[in-house]
Design a protein around this motif. Structure first.
Motif, mmCIF file in Angstrom:
data_model
loop_
_atom_site.group_PDB
_atom_site.id
_atom_site.type_symbol
_atom_site.label_atom_id
_atom_site.label_comp_id
_atom_site.label_asym_id
_atom_site.label_seq_id
_atom_site.Cartn_x
_atom_site.Cartn_y
_atom_site.Cartn_z
ATOM 1 N N GLY A 77 -5.651 30.346 -15.023
ATOM 2 C CA GLY A 77 -6.849 31.091 -15.555
ATOM 3 C C GLY A 77 -8.016 30.855 -14.892
ATOM 4 N N SER A 78 -9.174 31.585 -15.416
ATOM 5 C CA SER A 78 -10.371 31.622 -14.937
ATOM 6 C C SER A 78 -11.402 31.956 -16.141
ATOM 7 N N ALA A 79 -12.772 31.757 -15.933
ATOM 8 C CA ALA A 79 -13.618 32.203 -17.028
ATOM 9 C C ALA A 79 -13.421 33.709 -17.309
ATOM 10 N N ALA A 80 -13.184 34.681 -16.320
ATOM 11 C CA ALA A 80 -13.051 35.969 -16.446
ATOM 12 C C ALA A 80 -11.884 36.338 -17.196
ATOM 13 N N GLU A 81 -10.865 35.681 -16.845
ATOM 14 C CA GLU A 81 -9.655 35.946 -17.848
ATOM 15 C C GLU A 81 -9.678 35.502 -19.182
ATOM 16 N N THR A 82 -10.172 34.251 -19.470
ATOM 17 C CA THR A 82 -10.575 33.831 -20.578
ATOM 18 C C THR A 82 -11.358 34.752 -21.539
ATOM 19 N N LEU A 141 -10.218 36.773 -24.939
ATOM 20 C CA LEU A 141 -11.145 36.642 -26.132
ATOM 21 C C LEU A 141 -11.509 38.128 -26.813
ATOM 22 N N ALA A 142 -11.663 38.832 -25.783
ATOM 23 C CA ALA A 142 -12.209 40.110 -26.023
ATOM 24 C C ALA A 142 -11.205 41.324 -25.737
ATOM 25 N N PRO A 143 -10.148 41.234 -26.228
ATOM 26 C CA PRO A 143 -8.956 42.340 -26.058
ATOM 27 C C PRO A 143 -9.170 43.790 -25.919
ATOM 28 N N GLU A 144 -10.190 44.308 -26.912
ATOM 29 C CA GLU A 144 -10.764 45.592 -26.926
ATOM 30 C C GLU A 144 -11.949 45.763 -26.019
ATOM 31 N N ALA A 145 -12.284 44.986 -25.085
ATOM 32 C CA ALA A 145 -13.123 45.192 -24.041
ATOM 33 C C ALA A 145 -12.251 45.185 -22.622
ATOM 34 N N VAL A 146 -12.961 45.763 -21.711
ATOM 35 C CA VAL A 146 -12.325 45.318 -20.310
ATOM 36 C C VAL A 146 -13.340 44.616 -19.459
ATOM 37 N N VAL A 147 -12.580 43.409 -18.948
ATOM 38 C CA VAL A 147 -13.548 42.516 -18.220
ATOM 39 C C VAL A 147 -13.394 42.564 -16.735
ATOM 40 N N ARG A 175 -9.996 33.427 -10.296
ATOM 41 C CA ARG A 175 -9.676 31.874 -10.119
ATOM 42 C C ARG A 175 -9.779 31.433 -8.711
ATOM 43 N N GLN A 176 -9.952 32.348 -7.800
ATOM 44 C CA GLN A 176 -10.539 31.809 -6.456
ATOM 45 C C GLN A 176 -12.044 32.006 -6.321
#
Length: 237
Positions: A135-140, A144-150, A208-209
């Motif tokens: 994982g990564s901060a962005a994936e986390t 946490l916000a499944p109704e948004a798009v990160v 992650r990279q």
């Protein structure tokens, strides 16, 4: 339309954007918010207290005085800033990241994460392992916000150069995400920083990279006393 992981649809925002900078009182958030406003976007600087956000907004507004075409800036508490925006930039420390992101009204928004989970010891900066390397901060943030798009972007841009240099930065900005339309928002915003569009670098998992790569740049900066950046060859900008 942009599909969220939760299965809802988001209408893509159109420029100029209204951008909430969560963590806008930190050097990275302040620098990026300044650049976005300089590029004609409306920026709300978020902080744990509205007063701190307003103080940074006043500082940025003074810096923008006389800049033709600059957008307006204001300050608010983090949740209030996010509520006003169609694009939300996460520029917060990794420590406390999950609790803060979970508290924000992010549904229906394009969220850009530039969060870098880093550790520091006597040997320097290093990337922290997130979710056992899966994982990564962005994936986390997306979880946490499944109704948004990160999407992930602006990870490797120096806070010092964002604020101290008035001209466009001579570097490339890599953007990762699972939605082409959402990445397009971040790619367009890159032009406020370096005068050209960002580079689509692939899926969100590649954060992650990108995130720990910042530790490499910090190491180079310490060694050579510079503000290093990334440039990708082969592009005709």
């Amino acid at each position: 339309m942009i599909s969220t992981p939760a299965g809802t649809e988001i209408t893509p925002p159109t420029a100029p954007f209204t951008i909430a900078v969560i963590g806008g009182t930190g050097p990275q958030g302040k620098g990026l918010g300044y650049r976005f406003a300089r590029g004609g976007h409306t920026v709300v600087f978020g902080s744990r207290s509205a007063e701190k956000g307003e103080a940074v907004a006043e500082e940025v507004a003074a810096r923008l005085d006389g800049v033709a075409g600059a957008g307006t800036v204001s300050g608010a508490a983090n949740a209030d800033a996010a509520a006003q925006a169609d694009v939300v930039l996460l520029a917060v420390p990794w420590d406390g990241h999950d609790e803060l992101v979970a508290s924000l009204p992010l549904a229906g928004k394009v969220v850009i994460s530039c969060v870098n989970p880093l550790g520091f010891d006597k040997r320097g900066a290093y990337g922290l392992v997130v979710d056992a390397g899966e994982g990564s901060a962005a994936e986390t943030a997306q979880r946490l916000a499944p109704e948004a798009v990160v999407v992930g972007a602006f990870h490797n841009v120096s806070a010092v150069t964002l604020w101290e240099h008035d001209g466009f930065l001579d570097e490339d900005i890599l953007v990762v995400g699972d939605s082409v339309a959402a990445k397009g928002v971040a790619i367009e915003l890159c032009a406020s920083v370096n005068g050209r569009q960002g580079i689509d670098a692939g899926k969100l998992r590649l954060a992650r990279q990108l995130e720990p790569w910042t530790a490499v740049l910090i190491s180079i900066n310490r060694k050579y006393k510079i503000h290093s950046s990334i440039k990708i060859t082969g592009f005709d900008h």
